[in-house]
Design an enzyme around this catalytic site. Sequence first.
Site, PDB file in Angstrom:
ATOM      1  N   GLY A  46     133.976   6.201   3.839  1.00  0.00           N
ATOM      2  CA  GLY A  46     135.035   4.700   3.514  1.00  0.00           C
ATOM      3  C   GLY A  46     136.254   5.169   4.055  1.00  0.00           C
ATOM      4  CB  THR A  47     138.436   7.678   6.023  1.00  0.00           C
ATOM      5  OG1 THR A  47     138.554   9.118   4.643  1.00  0.00           O
ATOM      6  CG2 THR A  47     139.586   7.852   7.057  1.00  0.00           C
ATOM      7  CG  ASN A  56     140.579  10.587  -5.332  1.00  0.00           C
ATOM      8  OD1 ASN A  56     141.289   9.631  -5.560  1.00  0.00           O
ATOM      9  ND2 ASN A  56     141.131  11.836  -4.846  1.00  0.00           N
ATOM     10  CD  GLN A  58     135.368   9.651  -6.729  1.00  0.00           C
ATOM     11  OE1 GLN A  58     134.677   9.350  -6.999  1.00  0.00           O
ATOM     12  NE2 GLN A  58     135.496  10.277  -6.134  1.00  0.00           N
ATOM     13  N   GLY A  94     128.992   6.435   1.808  1.00  0.00           N
ATOM     14  CA  GLY A  94     127.110   7.503   1.289  1.00  0.00           C
ATOM     15  C   GLY A  94     127.400   8.584   0.631  1.00  0.00           C
ATOM     16  CG  HIS A  95     129.615  11.850   1.239  1.00  0.00           C
ATOM     17  ND1 HIS A  95     130.947  12.333   0.467  1.00  0.00           N
ATOM     18  CD2 HIS A  95     130.986  10.890   1.402  1.00  0.00           C
ATOM     19  CE1 HIS A  95     131.759  12.970   1.034  1.00  0.00           C
ATOM     20  NE2 HIS A  95     131.802  11.372   1.176  1.00  0.00           N
ATOM     21  CB  THR A 101     125.875   2.225  19.437  1.00  0.00           C
ATOM     22  OG1 THR A 101     125.719   1.819  20.626  1.00  0.00           O
ATOM     23  CG2 THR A 101     124.267   2.320  19.019  1.00  0.00           C
ATOM     24  CB  CYS A 124     145.664  22.830   0.591  1.00  0.00           C
ATOM     25  SG  CYS A 124     146.506  24.156   1.128  1.00  0.00           S
TER      26      CYS A 124
END
Length: 411
Positions: free
Chosen positions: A69-70, A154, A182, A203-204, A240, A332
Amino acid sequence: MSAYLDHAATTPVRPEVAEVYRQELSRLGNPSALHTAGRAARARVEEAREQLAAAVDADPAEVLFTSGGTEADNLAVKGAYWARRAADPARTAVAVSAIEHHAVLEAASWLGEHEGAEVLELPVAPSGALDPAGVETAFDRGDLALASIMWANNETGVIQPIAELAARARHAGVPLHSDAVQAIGKVPVRFHASGVDALSLTGHKVGAPVGTGALIARRDFAMTPVEHGGGQERGVRSGTLSVAEASALALAVELAVAVQEAEAQRLAALRDRLLGAAATIEGVAVTGPVENRGITEWLPSHAHLTVAGADADALLAGLDMAGVAASSGAACQSGVQQPSHVLTAMGYRGEQARAAVRFSLGHTSTEDDVDAALAVLEQVAGAARRVFDAGRGSARRAAATSRTPVHPGSL
């Protein structure tokens, strides 16, 4: 770990996805190569592209694979800004909501610092919903190159009216990107039906490995590459392609979307049970959406709380020691706890914005997880308050013995 309730940070890889990923790792071939192995690898990438496109209501040509996403957010924000400004030098402003993920906020901030862009932060109401007046003011400007408004937050889980915002942006001639990281698998996300010009996903959050993602972008959504190389992915995202990652991402999204409606009902029931019991604990308050039921929509997976007179670090440490994994709205940075920018934008004061806890549910969540959290939350909240009070007392004593006067309001 008794209960993993941090699925918004990352969720377990689905067994079916892990198997597809494993199988692809045993195969050979660079998708850009012209020999038989390369062509076979390319075919599998394109199959994954079609699979992912079908799951989110897009055309295969609109799917650009990324590392997450970033990267997708940076490509959309920076790439679209550069392309729009090149086509029309008067387009020098970028609008982002004040509650965006840092991937969007920092990308926009970078454009402001290094490219001279004017960054407009769209305000939100105490519920977390965008202020319509702020949106209208931004979209009425003639110098706006791009707007980026997340589908769902999020931290709090608040959902924005993306289709309405996309229609307003299109009327104003402003491309709209949405971070849907999200939202995928939690609420219906249909690219064409939404009207947005681009959306990011990863994906995660849905059961694929970390390092997988995509930017879904209309073919007329012009972008300048952020990085340069072999010109893969429509010439805007070189590198790639990983067949294993593309295949895993596509399957994970497909599986999450297929069960989205039923899963949303299941998670909402777990969330409401958690929130109902948590709200009876002294000092615990549910943020934003629950105060505005029927007005603000929110994700079925998110339970976001503040604990009066406590500190997020102490809360999370206490939960972790009790075997419950949760997260905080506070960021943080350089070892110094900062108030959550999301809660600050919603009007929460400094101490409130530092006392947030996010429980987030996912495809492996059960009633036992909720029970485990509720069994320790009151005790952990009480201990966290004592830690916070002790810290304030130490600060006051240090101030009293210091030669430098300290204003009480700063403690």
